[in-house]
Design a protein around this motif. Structure first.
Motif, mmCIF file in Angstrom:
data_model
loop_
_atom_site.group_PDB
_atom_site.id
_atom_site.type_symbol
_atom_site.label_atom_id
_atom_site.label_comp_id
_atom_site.label_asym_id
_atom_site.label_seq_id
_atom_site.Cartn_x
_atom_site.Cartn_y
_atom_site.Cartn_z
ATOM 1 N N GLY A 170 57.349 34.608 33.375
ATOM 2 C CA GLY A 170 56.177 35.467 33.543
ATOM 3 C C GLY A 170 56.528 36.939 33.363
ATOM 4 O O GLY A 170 55.788 37.701 32.734
ATOM 5 N N LEU A 197 53.643 29.168 30.547
ATOM 6 C CA LEU A 197 53.728 29.687 31.915
ATOM 7 C C LEU A 197 53.016 28.792 32.924
ATOM 8 O O LEU A 197 52.143 28.001 32.580
ATOM 9 N N ASP A 198 53.374 28.955 34.190
ATOM 10 C CA ASP A 198 52.700 28.251 35.277
ATOM 11 C C ASP A 198 51.254 28.711 35.412
ATOM 12 O O ASP A 198 50.927 29.837 35.046
ATOM 13 N N VAL A 199 50.414 27.860 36.002
ATOM 14 C CA VAL A 199 49.001 28.235 36.153
ATOM 15 C C VAL A 199 48.807 29.525 36.938
ATOM 16 O O VAL A 199 47.962 30.342 36.590
ATOM 17 N N THR A 200 49.586 29.707 38.004
ATOM 18 C CA THR A 200 49.407 30.920 38.811
ATOM 19 C C THR A 200 49.745 32.161 37.995
ATOM 20 O O THR A 200 49.038 33.160 38.031
ATOM 21 N N VAL A 201 50.831 32.070 37.216
ATOM 22 C CA VAL A 201 51.260 33.202 36.401
ATOM 23 C C VAL A 201 50.314 33.372 35.214
ATOM 24 O O VAL A 201 50.002 34.489 34.805
ATOM 25 N N GLN A 202 49.810 32.254 34.694
ATOM 26 C CA GLN A 202 48.838 32.314 33.601
ATOM 27 C C GLN A 202 47.634 33.153 34.016
ATOM 28 O O GLN A 202 47.184 34.032 33.268
ATOM 29 N N ALA A 203 47.129 32.895 35.219
ATOM 30 C CA ALA A 203 45.966 33.650 35.698
ATOM 31 C C ALA A 203 46.301 35.137 35.770
ATOM 32 O O ALA A 203 45.501 35.992 35.376
ATOM 33 N N GLN A 204 47.513 35.453 36.251
ATOM 34 C CA GLN A 204 47.912 36.864 36.351
ATOM 35 C C GLN A 204 47.981 37.521 34.973
ATOM 36 O O GLN A 204 47.507 38.642 34.785
ATOM 37 N N GLU B 56 55.011 25.335 41.180
ATOM 38 C CA GLU B 56 55.365 26.280 40.127
ATOM 39 C C GLU B 56 56.775 26.012 39.615
ATOM 40 O O GLU B 56 57.528 25.263 40.231
ATOM 41 N N SER B 57 57.161 26.686 38.538
ATOM 42 C CA SER B 57 58.535 26.596 38.046
ATOM 43 C C SER B 57 59.482 26.956 39.180
ATOM 44 O O SER B 57 59.222 27.906 39.910
ATOM 45 N N HIS B 221 52.775 20.905 36.447
ATOM 46 C CA HIS B 221 52.307 22.098 37.144
ATOM 47 C C HIS B 221 50.791 22.237 37.043
ATOM 48 O O HIS B 221 50.213 23.098 37.673
ATOM 49 N N LEU B 262 46.888 27.322 44.153
ATOM 50 C CA LEU B 262 47.087 26.579 42.902
ATOM 51 C C LEU B 262 45.751 26.125 42.327
ATOM 52 O O LEU B 262 45.516 26.225 41.127
ATOM 53 N N SER B 265 43.792 28.903 40.688
ATOM 54 C CA SER B 265 44.381 29.507 39.486
ATOM 55 C C SER B 265 43.980 28.783 38.210
ATOM 56 O O SER B 265 44.190 29.285 37.125
ATOM 57 N N ILE B 266 43.444 27.574 38.345
ATOM 58 C CA ILE B 266 43.114 26.796 37.148
ATOM 59 C C ILE B 266 41.931 27.430 36.430
ATOM 60 O O ILE B 266 40.894 27.677 37.035
ATOM 61 N N THR B 278 42.799 37.374 40.429
ATOM 62 C CA THR B 278 44.074 36.678 40.516
ATOM 63 C C THR B 278 44.253 36.091 41.909
ATOM 64 O O THR B 278 44.179 36.807 42.902
ATOM 65 N N ILE B 280 46.809 34.876 43.360
ATOM 66 C CA ILE B 280 48.024 35.235 44.084
ATOM 67 C C ILE B 280 48.810 36.231 43.261
ATOM 68 O O ILE B 280 48.815 36.180 42.045
ATOM 69 N N GLU B 283 55.597 36.218 42.160
ATOM 70 C CA GLU B 283 56.171 34.934 41.791
ATOM 71 C C GLU B 283 57.032 34.442 42.944
ATOM 72 O O GLU B 283 57.380 35.221 43.818
#
Lengths: 366, 338
Positions: A170, A197-204, B56-57, B221, B262, B265-266, B278, B280, B283
């Motif tokens: 990210g 990227l992960d969903v959380t990071v994608q949103a960011q 997450e990763s 994920h 989570l 965020s989708i 956003t 959250i 990271e």
């Protein structure tokens, strides 16, 4: 450093980007691959456009054609690409250098491989500033620090001294965005920027792109296979299939009134959170067409559940809907039309017949 | 998030796999530090069940999958599979046990040998284990290739690069099936695929699971994907379990703040749904020096002092629904019976 673009009169009132009948074909041992086949559209200043399609739909090749980032050997380009009223479709790489960075910039899917692994982050951001804007090294590094703050990287000063491998995926994508934004481009192309990227990071990252676009009044072209990603972050959507533009509309218009069965199928194949678990997904059967020998009629016809003979034999033109002149689609029997409903009834009937047959044979087996 | 505790483990004769206090650590060079990839998690999977692992990763979900296969062996803890303890198993017994559990990986193209014909790749496990005669092997391979939607004739002539990503994933699935395993660990099997192809592969996995009576561990994920395929879902964060629940329940009523994050965020494929801010910031912190107390506390909106000092234990908040949080969004219930 006055560039050719600045020297020529800028067409400020017209659309930022105008594509007319753009084709990009590649010569391969198997034959000519018609990766992009006659695409026309325009993009206004400060707007966000989503280009959506599956792998092999031509969406990446289209964005690279606009950016002039294709291998010169074996590529056959046609049509016209105008940026601020000036033809850039026929420029060679050397001439494109004045366009890259300051006019158009691009970020890629894989933030790991698009950064130089043996160069510090600070230098990678400062380099285009020194080359394109003629900044001194000191100024460029100071600007780089500010850019890292813009893309919300904590401890920007320390990060300048780091190498890409010291950062998460990210963070690396944020660095890519900082590099792309460095010279203040008028248009930013993002090719699957969040797929890795992960969903959380994608949103960011999507929020960050949207925010920078508004702050800088920049146009954004978001290339992705995920309709979910473009829904909340674009003004307009262009759907591509088999190298062609098959539907284009405002984002709201598209979701409210989908015309192409392909767009509908793409949306329906996304798993929905509201559905119970183990709900059967609506996959699109088959695969995208071979672009060496594309189907002669509608290119989606072989996979389209509603296709009839006409779809297989005649290519549908890209036309506007009755309600909205800006909503374009290419389909003989669009979603909601009489032909579409007839096809649905026909499918239901044949499914009923198959089920009945299966029931009979099952009963016979007992 | 803490996730120590075994309140969620089930006492059933149908348990196929039971992991207890699994710890996986990797040394960081010669610094004496270590990466706490998985820090004491316990999980069980019943026969025929699909367990989803999300996070997450860097949350340890893939490491957990690999530790079950003993690739590499976990630092400590126990892994019982079909009633046998794998962590103590050596040599031939271990190799034999691995035929009963197979793995499918994220990148379908690089997990297939590029120089071999696809049919050979799928047949290789049978050759290694000398199962059946040549004719029987050929029949079995062709049958499974048909089943996953790959033409056996073409597979006999072509190499992996001549197939698309989705087709390569089907080939990987075929390869994992030839030895008749009881458990398949799918590590992000659809993350590299287009949504349309992703739906095809997920449907295929559901069909094969029913047909072969498989048990699946599905690591991903993307919560929407995990919800679709799983019966039970475990949410992981920084090497710990936050929440375990039946799939539908987890989505209707997430009890852990991280699960809510989570879910929020989708991206929703509907422009009329207001884009939430956003969900959250930041990271996950480094698993080398995880935060004390609940590992999620630095990013949690509801964190209080106790979260920074004391690690929460998994507690029941509903039928089969467990959460490791001091302040869950659902009030914990007293355990009457397990």
């Amino acid at each position: 450093m006055s560039t050719q673009i600045q020297a020529s009169a800028r067409d400020i009132d017209g659309p930022l980007l105008e594509l007319e009948d753009v084709t990009t074909h590649f010569k391969t041992p198997r034959g000519v691959v018609r990766a992009v086949d006659g695409v026309s559209f325009s993009l206004d200043r400060g707007k966000a456009l989503g280009i959506v399609g599956e792998s092999g739909s031509g969406k990446t090749i289209l964005s690279r054609s606009i950016m002039g980032l294709l291998p010169p050997r074996g590529t056959i380009r046609g049509g016209s690409i105008k940026f601020e009223g000036r033809e850039i479709g026929n420029l060679d790489r050397k001439a494109m250098r004045s366009v890259w960075g300051k006019e158009m910039a691009m970020i890629f899917q894989d933030p790991m491989t698009s950064l130089n692994p043996v160069m510090k982050i600070g230098r990678q951001i400062a380099e285009p500033l020194q080359i394109h804007l003629g900044m001194t090294k000191q100024n460029a590094l100071a600007t780089a620090e500010r850019l890292l703050q813009d893309v919300r990287i904590p401890e920007a000063k320390r990060r300048l001294e780091q190498y890409p491998h010291e950062m998460s995926g990210g963070m690396r994508q944020r660095v890519m965005i900082a590099i792309a934004l460095a010279c203040g481009p008028t248009a930013l192309f993002a090719d699957e920027p969040t797929t890795a990227l992960d969903v959380t990071v994608q949103a960011q990252i999507l929020d960050l792109l949207g925010e920078q676009r508004r702050d800088r009044n920049m146009s954004l072209v978001l290339v992705t296979h995920d309709l979910g990603v473009v829904a909340g972050h674009t003004d307009e959507i262009a759907v591509m299939y088999g190298g062609k533009l098959v539907e284009k509309a405002s984002t709201k218009g598209l979701f409210a009134n989908m015309k192409m069965p392909y767009t509908e199928a793409l949306l329906n194949s996304i798993p929905k959170l509201e559905d119970r678990s183990h709900t059967r997904l609506n996959a699109i059967a088959g695969r995208p067409p071979d672009l060496v020998n594309p189907p002669k009629g509608c290119r989606f016809a072989p996979r389209c559940p509603y296709a009839v003979d006409k779809c297989v034999n005649e290519e549908p033109p890209l036309i506007a809907t009755a309600e909205d002149p800006n909503h374009l689609y290419a389909c003989w029997y669009p979603v909601g039309s009489e032909g579409y409903h007839e096809a649905k009834v026909r499918i239901a009937a044949s499914k009923h017949a198959t089920d009945a047959l299966a029931a009979t044979s099952a009963a016979g087996g007992n | 998030m803490a996730g120590t505790g075994k309140a969620h483990l089930r006492d059933s004769p149908d348990v196929l796999l039971r992991i207890e206090d699994l710890v996986v650590e990797f040394p960081v060079g010669r610094t004496g530090l270590k990466v706490n990839a998985v820090s004491g998690i316990s999980l069980d999977v019943l026969k025929g069940e699909t367990l989803g692992l999300v996070g997450e990763s860097g949350c340890g979900k893939s490491t957990t999958g690999r530790a079950i296969m003993q690739l590499p062996r976990p630092t400590s803890g126990s892994v019982q599979f079909e009633g046998k303890e794998l962590t103590a198993m050596q040599g031939d017994a271990m190799r034999e046990a691995r035929t009963r559990m197979q793995m499918i990986f994220q990148d379908p193209i690089s997990s297939l040998n590029p120089r071999r014909k696809v049919r050979q790749i799928v047949m290789e496990p049978l050759n290694i284990w000398k199962r059946g005669t040549d004719a029987e092997r050929a029949k079995k391979v062709d049958g499974i290739l048909e089943e996953v939607g790959i033409d056996p004739v073409r597979a006999g002539e072509s190499q992996p690069h001549q197939f698309s990503g989705g087709q390569c994933q089907r080939i990987s699935i075929a390869r994992s099936l030839v030895l008749d395993p009881s458990l398949i660990i799918c590590d992000e099997p659809v993350s590299a695929l287009d949504v349309s192809v992703q739906a095809q592969v997920l449907n295929l996995l559901e069909d094969l699971k029913a047909e072969y009576g498989l048990t699946l561990i599905f690591i991903a994920h993307d919560l929407a994907v995990v919800k679709n395929i799983s019966d039970r879902v475990a949410v992981m964060y920084l090497g710990k379990i936050c929440e375990v629940a039946p799939s539908d329940m987890l989505y209707e009523q997430p009890a852990h703040h991280y699960t809510s994050v989570l879910l929020n965020s989708i991206p929703v494929p509907d422009p009329e749904v207001a884009v939430t801010k956003t969900a959250i910031e930041g990271e996950p912190p480094s698993p080398v020096l995880p935060p004390p107390g609940c590992r999620f506390n630095p990013r949690c909106p509801a964190a209080q002092d106790i979260c920074r000092s004391e690690e929460p234990q998994l507690r029941a908040v509903g039928e089969g629904h467990f959460v490791a949080c001091h302040f869950p969004t659902i009030t914990p219930v007293e355990l009457t019976s397990r």
